[in-house]
Scaffold this motif. Structure first.
Motif, PDB file in Angstrom:
ATOM      1  N   VAL A  85       0.854  -1.188   0.000  1.00  0.00           N
ATOM      2  CA  VAL A  85       0.000   0.000   0.000  1.00  0.00           C
ATOM      3  C   VAL A  85       0.889   1.237   0.000  1.00  0.00           C
ATOM      4  O   VAL A  85       1.777   1.374   0.845  1.00  0.00           O
ATOM      5  CB  VAL A  85      -0.909   0.021   1.246  1.00  0.00           C
ATOM      6  N   THR A  86       0.701   2.124  -0.959  1.00  0.00           N
ATOM      7  CA  THR A  86       1.494   3.345  -1.032  1.00  0.00           C
ATOM      8  C   THR A  86       1.009   4.360   0.000  1.00  0.00           C
ATOM      9  O   THR A  86      -0.080   4.221   0.571  1.00  0.00           O
ATOM     10  CB  THR A  86       1.399   3.976  -2.424  1.00  0.00           C
ATOM     11  N   ALA A  87       1.801   5.384   0.207  1.00  0.00           N
ATOM     12  CA  ALA A  87       1.432   6.428   1.160  1.00  0.00           C
ATOM     13  C   ALA A  87       0.134   7.119   0.748  1.00  0.00           C
ATOM     14  O   ALA A  87      -0.734   7.388   1.588  1.00  0.00           O
ATOM     15  CB  ALA A  87       2.562   7.452   1.278  1.00  0.00           C
ATOM     16  N   SER A  88      -0.023   7.405  -0.534  1.00  0.00           N
ATOM     17  CA  SER A  88      -1.242   8.081  -0.982  1.00  0.00           C
ATOM     18  C   SER A  88      -2.469   7.186  -0.820  1.00  0.00           C
ATOM     19  O   SER A  88      -3.559   7.659  -0.472  1.00  0.00           O
ATOM     20  CB  SER A  88      -1.102   8.539  -2.442  1.00  0.00           C
ATOM     21  N   ASP A  89      -2.298   5.876  -1.043  1.00  0.00           N
ATOM     22  CA  ASP A  89      -3.414   4.950  -0.840  1.00  0.00           C
ATOM     23  C   ASP A  89      -3.741   4.815   0.645  1.00  0.00           C
ATOM     24  O   ASP A  89      -4.909   4.667   1.026  1.00  0.00           O
ATOM     25  CB  ASP A  89      -3.080   3.574  -1.421  1.00  0.00           C
ATOM     26  N   ALA A  90      -2.725   4.858   1.484  1.00  0.00           N
ATOM     27  CA  ALA A  90      -2.944   4.805   2.929  1.00  0.00           C
ATOM     28  C   ALA A  90      -3.723   6.038   3.385  1.00  0.00           C
ATOM     29  O   ALA A  90      -4.610   5.947   4.243  1.00  0.00           O
ATOM     30  CB  ALA A  90      -1.615   4.711   3.663  1.00  0.00           C
ATOM     31  N   ALA A  91      -3.384   7.188   2.806  1.00  0.00           N
ATOM     32  CA  ALA A  91      -4.106   8.416   3.145  1.00  0.00           C
ATOM     33  C   ALA A  91      -5.577   8.306   2.758  1.00  0.00           C
ATOM     34  O   ALA A  91      -6.469   8.724   3.508  1.00  0.00           O
ATOM     35  CB  ALA A  91      -3.464   9.609   2.442  1.00  0.00           C
ATOM     36  N   ALA A  92      -5.845   7.727   1.588  1.00  0.00           N
ATOM     37  CA  ALA A  92      -7.227   7.558   1.142  1.00  0.00           C
ATOM     38  C   ALA A  92      -7.999   6.626   2.084  1.00  0.00           C
ATOM     39  O   ALA A  92      -9.159   6.880   2.416  1.00  0.00           O
ATOM     40  CB  ALA A  92      -7.253   7.005  -0.283  1.00  0.00           C
ATOM     41  N   ALA A  93      -7.347   5.545   2.528  1.00  0.00           N
ATOM     42  CA  ALA A  93      -7.987   4.602   3.449  1.00  0.00           C
ATOM     43  C   ALA A  93      -8.249   5.262   4.800  1.00  0.00           C
ATOM     44  O   ALA A  93      -9.287   5.026   5.427  1.00  0.00           O
ATOM     45  CB  ALA A  93      -7.115   3.366   3.620  1.00  0.00           C
ATOM     46  N   ALA A  94      -7.318   6.091   5.250  1.00  0.00           N
ATOM     47  CA  ALA A  94      -7.503   6.788   6.531  1.00  0.00           C
ATOM     48  C   ALA A  94      -8.667   7.765   6.449  1.00  0.00           C
ATOM     49  O   ALA A  94      -9.466   7.877   7.391  1.00  0.00           O
ATOM     50  CB  ALA A  94      -6.217   7.517   6.913  1.00  0.00           C
ATOM     51  N   ARG A  95      -8.791   8.460   5.319  1.00  0.00           N
ATOM     52  CA  ARG A  95      -9.907   9.403   5.146  1.00  0.00           C
ATOM     53  C   ARG A  95     -11.236   8.668   5.075  1.00  0.00           C
ATOM     54  O   ARG A  95     -12.264   9.193   5.507  1.00  0.00           O
ATOM     55  CB  ARG A  95      -9.718  10.230   3.872  1.00  0.00           C
ATOM     56  N   LYS A  96     -11.222   7.464   4.542  1.00  0.00           N
ATOM     57  CA  LYS A  96     -12.456   6.680   4.488  1.00  0.00           C
ATOM     58  C   LYS A  96     -12.861   6.245   5.892  1.00  0.00           C
ATOM     59  O   LYS A  96     -14.040   6.215   6.242  1.00  0.00           O
ATOM     60  CB  LYS A  96     -12.277   5.452   3.584  1.00  0.00           C
ATOM     61  N   ALA A  97     -11.871   5.907   6.706  1.00  0.00           N
ATOM     62  CA  ALA A  97     -12.151   5.507   8.088  1.00  0.00           C
ATOM     63  C   ALA A  97     -12.674   6.687   8.903  1.00  0.00           C
ATOM     64  O   ALA A  97     -13.627   6.549   9.673  1.00  0.00           O
ATOM     65  CB  ALA A  97     -10.889   4.932   8.740  1.00  0.00           C
ATOM     66  N   VAL A  98     -12.020   7.834   8.737  1.00  0.00           N
ATOM     67  CA  VAL A  98     -12.433   9.047   9.444  1.00  0.00           C
ATOM     68  C   VAL A  98     -12.396  10.214   8.464  1.00  0.00           C
ATOM     69  O   VAL A  98     -11.312  10.697   8.113  1.00  0.00           O
ATOM     70  CB  VAL A  98     -11.501   9.352  10.636  1.00  0.00           C
ATOM     71  N   PRO A  99     -13.544  10.683   7.991  1.00  0.00           N
ATOM     72  CA  PRO A  99     -13.560  11.834   7.090  1.00  0.00           C
ATOM     73  C   PRO A  99     -12.869  13.028   7.737  1.00  0.00           C
ATOM     74  O   PRO A  99     -13.111  13.361   8.896  1.00  0.00           O
ATOM     75  CB  PRO A  99     -15.059  12.098   6.905  1.00  0.00           C
ATOM     76  N   GLY A 100     -11.962  13.634   6.999  1.00  0.00           N
ATOM     77  CA  GLY A 100     -11.215  14.762   7.536  1.00  0.00           C
ATOM     78  C   GLY A 100      -9.931  14.970   6.764  1.00  0.00           C
ATOM     79  O   GLY A 100      -9.833  14.604   5.591  1.00  0.00           O
ATOM     80  N   THR A 101      -8.918  15.521   7.418  1.00  0.00           N
ATOM     81  CA  THR A 101      -7.641  15.833   6.792  1.00  0.00           C
ATOM     82  C   THR A 101      -6.537  14.974   7.390  1.00  0.00           C
ATOM     83  O   THR A 101      -6.326  14.987   8.606  1.00  0.00           O
ATOM     84  CB  THR A 101      -7.280  17.320   7.002  1.00  0.00           C
ATOM     85  N   VAL A 102      -5.852  14.235   6.534  1.00  0.00           N
ATOM     86  CA  VAL A 102      -4.716  13.425   6.993  1.00  0.00           C
ATOM     87  C   VAL A 102      -3.525  14.357   7.161  1.00  0.00           C
ATOM     88  O   VAL A 102      -3.108  15.026   6.225  1.00  0.00           O
ATOM     89  CB  VAL A 102      -4.379  12.316   5.978  1.00  0.00           C
ATOM     90  N   THR A 103      -2.967  14.405   8.373  1.00  0.00           N
ATOM     91  CA  THR A 103      -1.847  15.302   8.644  1.00  0.00           C
ATOM     92  C   THR A 103      -0.529  14.562   8.822  1.00  0.00           C
ATOM     93  O   THR A 103       0.527  15.195   8.894  1.00  0.00           O
ATOM     94  CB  THR A 103      -2.106  16.139   9.904  1.00  0.00           C
ATOM     95  N   GLY A 104      -0.575  13.239   8.905  1.00  0.00           N
ATOM     96  CA  GLY A 104       0.656  12.490   9.077  1.00  0.00           C
ATOM     97  C   GLY A 104       0.509  11.039   8.671  1.00  0.00           C
ATOM     98  O   GLY A 104      -0.550  10.434   8.861  1.00  0.00           O
ATOM     99  N   LEU A 105       1.571  10.489   8.079  1.00  0.00           N
ATOM    100  CA  LEU A 105       1.623   9.083   7.687  1.00  0.00           C
ATOM    101  C   LEU A 105       3.016   8.556   8.008  1.00  0.00           C
ATOM    102  O   LEU A 105       4.003   9.244   7.759  1.00  0.00           O
ATOM    103  CB  LEU A 105       1.363   8.911   6.185  1.00  0.00           C
ATOM    104  N   ASP A 106       3.086   7.345   8.540  1.00  0.00           N
ATOM    105  CA  ASP A 106       4.396   6.787   8.851  1.00  0.00           C
ATOM    106  C   ASP A 106       4.360   5.274   8.658  1.00  0.00           C
ATOM    107  O   ASP A 106       3.519   4.589   9.257  1.00  0.00           O
ATOM    108  CB  ASP A 106       4.782   7.120  10.295  1.00  0.00           C
ATOM    109  N   LEU A 107       5.247   4.777   7.802  1.00  0.00           N
ATOM    110  CA  LEU A 107       5.360   3.335   7.569  1.00  0.00           C
ATOM    111  C   LEU A 107       6.266   2.758   8.644  1.00  0.00           C
ATOM    112  O   LEU A 107       7.399   3.199   8.817  1.00  0.00           O
ATOM    113  CB  LEU A 107       5.941   3.073   6.180  1.00  0.00           C
ATOM    114  N   ASP A 108       5.766   1.746   9.354  1.00  0.00           N
ATOM    115  CA  ASP A 108       6.530   1.258  10.498  1.00  0.00           C
ATOM    116  C   ASP A 108       6.233  -0.215  10.747  1.00  0.00           C
ATOM    117  O   ASP A 108       5.133  -0.701  10.473  1.00  0.00           O
ATOM    118  CB  ASP A 108       6.175   2.082  11.732  1.00  0.00           C
TER     119      ASP A 108
END
Length: 235
Positions: A85-108
């Protein structure tokens, strides 16, 4: 109702027997149970209904088992290569979980395996921390950050004023390596910027800034980079 009772009874029996039920969610429709291991679940299936604020899958394990190990200094490259899953796809999934603005992403890589940790300023005005499977973008964990401090206030103001988002910043920097983190940072002069970290095939880590207004990419200043970064050379 019978389906709900059967699943609940099975989960209770597993706990009594000393087993571990890592995650399960049931909605009203048939075939809507999701497990945290052994089944690939899409981000659309795993994410909660818009505005619900509650993840359907909690404390699950990633489909990519991986230990947090940087003995040879190549941890970032291993994680980037393993992630599906790319960072941009992760951001899309996070927005689907919680509508709003993604301010941080970290692969760990942590106890759950390889994951994307996402910070979201929800439309409800709350800060949400979401853990996503790096293999299929399934929501593994979600909770609200109740801390209320000056950093959150500044980040909220920067997020509300930004004309670009974390996904766009990740896509912009993706031509310079695999993106491993995106952060809305206000420590760069007088205005905020998206700070994006990437890793290239040679294992070198790079740090870039993406303007929150124009989306323009620039190399982060050397003093702002980690000692082992090689941000002075563009790929």
């Amino acid at each position: 109702m019978k389906r709900h009772l059967v699943i609940a009874t099975a989960a209770a029996a597993a706990l009594i027997a000393g087993g571990t039920v890592t995650a399960a969610a049931v909605s009203g429709g048939a075939g809507s149970a999701h497990t945290a291991s052994g089944t690939q679940v899409s981000a659309q299936q795993a994410a909660p209904r818009a505005g619900s604020g509650t993840a359907q899958v909690q404390d699950g394990r990633s489909s990519i088992p991986m230990q947090d190990d940087d003995a040879d200094g190549q941890e970032e490259l291993r994680e980037a290569d393993a992630a599906k899953v790319t960072a941009s796809d992760a951001a899309a999934a996070a927005r689907k979980a919680v509508p709003g603005t993604v301010t941080g992403l970290d692969l760990d890589a942590d106890r759950a395996g390889l994951v994307w940790d996402a910070d979201v300023l929800g439309k409800d005005g709350k800060w949400h921390e979401i853990t996503l499977d790096a293999g299929n973008a399934r929501v593994l964990n979600q909770h609200v950050d109740h801390e209320d401090d000056d950093d959150h206030a500044r980040e909220q103001a920067a997020a509300q004023n930004a004309k670009t988002d974390a996904a766009a910043a990740a896509r912009t920097a993706a031509s310079h390596g695999k993106v491993t983190s995106v952060e809305l940072d206000d420590d760069h002069g007088t205005k905020a910027a998206w700070e994006v970290e990437t890793v290239t095939k040679d294992g070198k880590e790079h740090k870039f800034l993406v303007d929150t207004q124009s989306g323009k990419l620039s190399v982060a200043p050397q003093h702002d980079a980690d000692d082992d970064d090689n941000d002075g050379a563009d790929d």
